[in-house]
Design an enzyme around this catalytic site. Structure first.
Site, PDB file in Angstrom:
ATOM      1  CG  ASP A  79      46.036  40.387  39.681  1.00 38.99           C
ATOM      2  OD1 ASP A  79      45.148  39.551  39.372  1.00 38.99           O
ATOM      3  OD2 ASP A  79      46.854  40.189  40.586  1.00 38.99           O
ATOM      4  CG  PHE A 166      31.658  38.603  37.509  1.00 44.18           C
ATOM      5  CD1 PHE A 166      33.022  38.463  37.674  1.00 44.18           C
ATOM      6  CD2 PHE A 166      31.174  39.813  37.031  1.00 44.18           C
ATOM      7  CE1 PHE A 166      33.897  39.512  37.377  1.00 44.18           C
ATOM      8  CE2 PHE A 166      32.024  40.864  36.725  1.00 44.18           C
ATOM      9  CZ  PHE A 166      33.394  40.707  36.903  1.00 44.18           C
ATOM     10  N   GLY A 167      31.871  36.386  40.377  1.00 45.22           N
ATOM     11  CA  GLY A 167      32.898  36.237  41.400  1.00 45.22           C
ATOM     12  C   GLY A 167      32.291  36.239  42.797  1.00 45.22           C
ATOM     13  CE1 TYR A 168      35.798  34.491  46.949  1.00 41.98           C
ATOM     14  CE2 TYR A 168      36.755  35.553  45.023  1.00 41.98           C
ATOM     15  CZ  TYR A 168      36.786  34.559  45.988  1.00 41.98           C
ATOM     16  OH  TYR A 168      37.803  33.634  45.989  1.00 41.98           O
ATOM     17  CG  ASP A 169      30.182  40.988  42.229  1.00 48.30           C
ATOM     18  OD1 ASP A 169      31.204  41.396  42.812  1.00 48.30           O
ATOM     19  OD2 ASP A 169      29.926  41.251  41.038  1.00 48.30           O
ATOM     20  CE  LYS A 189      31.262  44.452  40.114  1.00 51.55           C
ATOM     21  NZ  LYS A 189      31.198  43.019  39.731  1.00 51.55           N
ATOM     22  CG  HIS A 194      37.654  46.291  42.917  1.00 47.21           C
ATOM     23  ND1 HIS A 194      36.343  45.906  42.746  1.00 47.21           N
ATOM     24  CD2 HIS A 194      38.396  45.239  42.476  1.00 47.21           C
ATOM     25  CE1 HIS A 194      36.295  44.679  42.246  1.00 47.21           C
ATOM     26  NE2 HIS A 194      37.519  44.255  42.070  1.00 47.21           N
ATOM     27  NE  ARG A 195      37.998  44.608  36.741  1.00 46.69           N
ATOM     28  CZ  ARG A 195      37.387  43.643  37.433  1.00 46.69           C
ATOM     29  NH1 ARG A 195      36.067  43.654  37.582  1.00 46.69           N
ATOM     30  NH2 ARG A 195      38.073  42.669  37.984  1.00 46.69           N
TER      31      ARG A 195
END
Length: 218
Positions: A79, A166-169, A189, A194-195
């Site tokens: 998450d 993707f997302g907020y990138d 990246k 973070h991932r």
């Protein structure tokens, strides 16, 4: 089926982007990283209620335990989200479901979330647009579980930049770089996100409790 067949680990996500990213990060670990679709596990409405908690760690563990019950396999679940200082740490655990439903209907989830974030931060000065991405990775099998986390700090720009990710990138510029994650090479990246930090911290658990203990069996 023999020791040459790497043991399976279920990655508890229905996001093709996320599954591919995790597979790339663990490409040199001798396991088979499978998605729910690879096991023929259909999506269920109850999956939308697996993240009721106010921390990433508890939500990740909730997903890991759920998919372990359905599959019987060791599971990796994550998450993650964006925490913006000017928004009191929001959207936080509501990162994916941040924008109002009518915005999502109009633009789709990623674009709606980005538009909503920029709208909420319209009056925030450049020097106060600090933020961080946080990821919690939960791992579980029949006997034990573990949660590890990764964080990357940066700031939110005033308009989307770049076409990757993707997302907020398109809105997030990590510390030490001038481009957003949507502008930077994928290798950046993969190294700094973070991932990637959290998944790398999960390697030891997978190697100890999946690879060694199962000895390549399925």
């Amino acid at each position: 089926m023999g020791g040459l067949n790497p043991p399976p680990v279920l990655v508890a996500t229905r996001s093709a982007h996320k599954l591919r990213e995790i597979r790339d990060l663990l490409a040199d670990v001798p396991v088979r990283l499978l998605g729910p679709e690879d096991l023929g596990l259909p999506a269920r409405e109850e999956e939308e209620r697996l993240e009721p908690f106010d921390t990433f760690a508890l939500n990740a563990l909730s997903k890991a335990k759920y998919f372990h019950r359905r599959s019987g396999l060791p599971v990796l679940a994550d998450d993650s989200g964006l925490c913006v200082d000017a928004l009191g740490g929001g959207p936080g655990v509501r990162t994916r479901r941040f924008a109002p439903a009518e915005w999502v209907d109009r633009w789709g989830r990623d674009e709606a979330n980005n538009r909503w974030l920029l709208d909420r931060m319209g009056g925030v000065a450049d020097g106060q647009r600090t933020a961080h991405y946080r990821c919690a990775v939960a791992l579980t099998d029949d006997l034990r579980h573990e949660v590890v986390e990764g964080v990357v700090r940066g700031h939110i720009v005033r308009e989307p930049r770049g076409t990757g990710g993707f997302g907020y990138d398109p809105l997030f510029v990590p510390e030490g770089y001038e481009g957003s994650y949507a502008e930077l090479p994928e290798a950046v990246k993969a190294e700094t996100s973070h991932r990637s930090v959290a998944v790398r911290r999960a390697r030891g658990w997978i190697e100890t409790h999946v690879v060694r203990n199962r000895g390549g069996r399925i």
